[in-house]
Design a protein around this motif. Structure first.
Motif, PDB file in Angstrom:
ATOM      1  N   GLN A  11      -2.934 -28.772  -8.608  1.00 55.88           N
ATOM      2  CA  GLN A  11      -2.946 -27.463  -9.264  1.00 55.88           C
ATOM      3  C   GLN A  11      -1.581 -26.800  -9.193  1.00 55.88           C
ATOM      4  N   GLU A  12      -0.904 -26.998  -8.065  1.00 56.20           N
ATOM      5  CA  GLU A  12       0.433 -26.428  -7.918  1.00 56.20           C
ATOM      6  C   GLU A  12       1.374 -26.992  -8.969  1.00 56.20           C
ATOM      7  N   ARG A  13       1.231 -28.310  -9.221  1.00 60.21           N
ATOM      8  CA  ARG A  13       2.137 -28.978 -10.134  1.00 60.21           C
ATOM      9  C   ARG A  13       1.756 -28.750 -11.594  1.00 60.21           C
ATOM     10  N   PHE A  14       0.449 -28.814 -11.912  1.00 59.29           N
ATOM     11  CA  PHE A  14       0.036 -28.813 -13.318  1.00 59.29           C
ATOM     12  C   PHE A  14      -0.693 -27.546 -13.744  1.00 59.29           C
ATOM     13  N   GLY A  15      -0.958 -26.650 -12.830  1.00 56.57           N
ATOM     14  CA  GLY A  15      -1.532 -25.363 -13.190  1.00 56.57           C
ATOM     15  C   GLY A  15      -2.900 -25.495 -13.825  1.00 56.57           C
ATOM     16  N   ALA A  16      -3.048 -24.912 -15.009  1.00 60.13           N
ATOM     17  CA  ALA A  16      -4.361 -24.804 -15.636  1.00 60.13           C
ATOM     18  C   ALA A  16      -4.835 -26.128 -16.233  1.00 60.13           C
ATOM     19  N   ALA A  17      -3.955 -27.142 -16.315  1.00 62.51           N
ATOM     20  CA  ALA A  17      -4.391 -28.429 -16.878  1.00 62.51           C
ATOM     21  C   ALA A  17      -5.371 -29.135 -15.957  1.00 62.51           C
ATOM     22  N   VAL A  18      -5.431 -28.701 -14.703  1.00 63.03           N
ATOM     23  CA  VAL A  18      -6.315 -29.340 -13.731  1.00 63.03           C
ATOM     24  C   VAL A  18      -7.330 -28.313 -13.249  1.00 63.03           C
ATOM     25  N   THR A  19      -8.615 -28.662 -13.388  1.00 68.49           N
ATOM     26  CA  THR A  19      -9.679 -27.767 -12.915  1.00 68.49           C
ATOM     27  C   THR A  19     -10.334 -28.403 -11.707  1.00 68.49           C
ATOM     28  N   PRO A  20     -10.428 -27.686 -10.576  1.00 72.92           N
ATOM     29  CA  PRO A  20     -11.073 -28.311  -9.418  1.00 72.92           C
ATOM     30  C   PRO A  20     -12.549 -28.556  -9.689  1.00 72.92           C
ATOM     31  N   GLY A  21     -13.059 -29.668  -9.126  1.00 72.29           N
ATOM     32  CA  GLY A  21     -14.456 -30.022  -9.353  1.00 72.29           C
ATOM     33  C   GLY A  21     -15.373 -29.387  -8.337  1.00 72.29           C
ATOM     34  N   LEU A  22     -16.607 -29.811  -8.384  1.00 79.36           N
ATOM     35  CA  LEU A  22     -17.635 -29.329  -7.467  1.00 79.36           C
ATOM     36  C   LEU A  22     -17.226 -29.627  -6.023  1.00 79.36           C
ATOM     37  N   ALA A  23     -17.220 -28.577  -5.171  1.00 79.57           N
ATOM     38  CA  ALA A  23     -16.741 -28.767  -3.803  1.00 79.57           C
ATOM     39  C   ALA A  23     -17.687 -29.650  -2.988  1.00 79.57           C
ATOM     40  N   THR A  24     -18.987 -29.637  -3.337  1.00 77.37           N
ATOM     41  CA  THR A  24     -19.958 -30.391  -2.543  1.00 77.37           C
ATOM     42  C   THR A  24     -20.134 -31.826  -3.029  1.00 77.37           C
ATOM     43  N   ASP A  47       3.836 -39.888  -6.429  1.00 76.64           N
ATOM     44  CA  ASP A  47       4.183 -38.885  -5.428  1.00 76.64           C
ATOM     45  C   ASP A  47       4.012 -39.475  -4.026  1.00 76.64           C
ATOM     46  N   PRO A  48       5.045 -39.360  -3.160  1.00 75.10           N
ATOM     47  CA  PRO A  48       4.962 -40.017  -1.842  1.00 75.10           C
ATOM     48  C   PRO A  48       3.820 -39.500  -0.980  1.00 75.10           C
ATOM     49  N   ARG A  49       3.349 -38.264  -1.218  1.00 73.09           N
ATOM     50  CA  ARG A  49       2.229 -37.771  -0.427  1.00 73.09           C
ATOM     51  C   ARG A  49       0.909 -38.381  -0.891  1.00 73.09           C
ATOM     52  N   LEU A  50       0.849 -38.817  -2.148  1.00 77.14           N
ATOM     53  CA  LEU A  50      -0.439 -39.250  -2.721  1.00 77.14           C
ATOM     54  C   LEU A  50      -0.539 -40.771  -2.796  1.00 77.14           C
ATOM     55  N   ARG A  51       0.319 -41.390  -3.612  1.00 72.74           N
ATOM     56  CA  ARG A  51       0.391 -42.850  -3.691  1.00 72.74           C
ATOM     57  C   ARG A  51      -0.940 -43.521  -4.030  1.00 72.74           C
ATOM     58  N   PHE A  52      -1.537 -43.117  -5.122  1.00 73.53           N
ATOM     59  CA  PHE A  52      -2.739 -43.829  -5.572  1.00 73.53           C
ATOM     60  C   PHE A  52      -2.297 -45.007  -6.422  1.00 73.53           C
ATOM     61  N   GLU A  53      -2.054 -46.161  -5.759  1.00 71.24           N
ATOM     62  CA  GLU A  53      -1.512 -47.294  -6.510  1.00 71.24           C
ATOM     63  C   GLU A  53      -2.570 -48.033  -7.290  1.00 71.24           C
ATOM     64  N   MET A  54      -3.846 -47.797  -6.960  1.00 70.50           N
ATOM     65  CA  MET A  54      -4.868 -48.650  -7.550  1.00 70.50           C
ATOM     66  C   MET A  54      -5.875 -47.834  -8.347  1.00 70.50           C
ATOM     67  N   LEU A  55      -6.132 -48.334  -9.553  1.00 66.79           N
ATOM     68  CA  LEU A  55      -7.193 -47.762 -10.375  1.00 66.79           C
ATOM     69  C   LEU A  55      -8.404 -48.661 -10.225  1.00 66.79           C
ATOM     70  N   ASN A  56      -9.463 -48.151  -9.588  1.00 66.58           N
ATOM     71  CA  ASN A  56     -10.633 -49.003  -9.351  1.00 66.58           C
ATOM     72  C   ASN A  56     -11.400 -49.276 -10.625  1.00 66.58           C
TER      73      ASN A  56
END
Lengths: 177, 203
Positions: A11-24, A47-56
């Motif tokens: 959200q910090e990076r993309f602002g309104a383009a990203v909507t958080p999902g259901l917390a539960t 991003d070095p903090r994230l690093r999602f290298e794999m798309l399942n």
């Protein structure tokens, strides 16, 4: 990073383009605007903090209640979703989910398939996965290197996993119903 | 049959038609052709335990042009239906088709929601014998083969008029069980005893 941190970073990076999902939700997810999907995916991968290298996997979901009596109680408006499940090698066990919400038909015109930009340039896996989503659910992926059907025959009509799909009467001389 | 037993030993008198049919039924060569899980059962039928070769149908040919029998083993989906039909047309006459398993008999579990499955291979090619089951046991497939052999036995290629009446079953694929499995009580005792023996010895 917890899923909440990932959501905050996005959200910090993309602002309104990203909507958080259901917390539960069991699988933490965010909903992404289709137009900025490739940027979000590249960010999640690099991003070095994230690093999602794999798309399942990439999957398509058709939200439609065909029974008019049940439609009022269904709890959703008719729409399509494309869901991306990600995981990380650098941070083992970390998983995240992206969702893209689409109309069932582009601009509300029946027959015009909705579009999501292809992420095959970000993860090679997406190539065949997106072909399958196109084949069975009917979502176009502009920018895909090879946008053909993958399972059904090339001259097949319609997308069978749509809830309002009707079986063909016959195919190449073979009765189908 | 006036001439029967008139000659010395080693001579058999028969009509040419019967001799041809006898040769044909004893060497039905199936096509190597498996579409789904039924093919596993077909392979089991071809292997040593059930040994389809005892009935002359063990020479699985890798080309339709050498085969007499097409065992359609497995789900025929619509994309494959074209290929199945083409293979059938490539086989030389006389040719026979066994529809093996629920899917090829009528769609099976894919009957209602299988958008991609042909609801029975008889919509694609003519079928001689249906072997139901999901998948059928090897004995059932052998039984189906024997029904094809019955059909072959009454073929009339040389004489005019053709065959009348339905084919008469001559043999059965039922298997003689070993003595310890002959009755349900004996079988239960046998299974119990085997399980007892399989238990790890107490230290």
């Amino acid at each position: 990073m917890t899923p909440a941190d990932i959501t905050a970073a996005l959200q910090e990076r993309f602002g309104a383009a990203v909507t958080p999902g259901l917390a539960t939700a069991l699988d933490p997810f965010v909903t992404v605007e289709p137009g900025r999907l490739v940027e979000v995916c590249t960010f999640l991968r690099d991003d070095p903090r994230l690093r999602f290298e794999m798309l399942n996997d990439v999957s398509g979901v058709d939200y439609l209640e065909t029974d008019p009596k049940k439609a009022a109680k269904a709890g959703f408006d008719p729409h399509l979703e494309v869901v991306y499940h990600l995981s990380s090698f650098t941070h083992p066990g970390r998983r995240f989910t992206l969702k893209v919400v689409l109309p069932r038909w582009k601009d509300g015109t029946p027959g015009e398939l909705p579009e999501v930009p292809s992420v095959a340039g970000v993860w090679r896996t997406a190539d065949w996965q997106e072909r399958e989503v196109y084949d069975l659910v009917g979502v176009r992926f502009p920018g895909h290197p090879d946008p053909r059907r993958i399972l059904l025959a090339d001259d097949w009509e319609g997308h069978p996993l749509r809830k309002d799909y009707e079986f063909p009467l016959e195919y190449h001389g073979v009765r189908c119903r | 049959m006036l001439l029967e037993n008139r000659f010395e030993d080693g001579f058999v008198v028969t009509s040419l038609e019967q001799a041809i049919n006898w040769g044909r039924e004893s060497s039905l060569w199936p096509m190597t052709f498996g579409l789904a899980c039924c093919a596993i059962e077909m392979m089991a039928t071809g292997a040593g335990r059930y040994d389809i070769d005892r009935f002359g149908a063990g020479a699985f040919r890798a080309t339709p042009r050498q085969a007499d029998l097409m065992i359609v083993a497995g789900t025929v989906n619509l994309k494959m239906a074209d290929r199945v039909r083409r293979l059938y047309h490539q086989m030389p006459d006389p040719k026979f088709v066994i529809a093996m398993g629920a899917c090829t008999c009528g769609g099976g579990p894919y009957y209602k929601y299988g958008y991609n499955v042909a609801k029975g291979v008889d919509l694609v090619v003519p079928v001689d014998v249906y072997v139901p089951g999901c998948p059928p046991r090897p004995e059932a497939l052998l039984e189906g083969l024997m029904r094809v052999q019955d059909k072959v036995r009454r073929m009339k290629d040389l004489t005019k008029g053709g065959a009348e009446g339905p084919p008469v079953p001559a043999r059965t694929g039922a298997v003689l069980l070993p003595d310890e499995l002959a009755t349900p009580e004996k079988a239960l005792a046998f299974v119990t005893e085997t399980k007892e023996r399989a238990k790890p010895a107490k230290a």
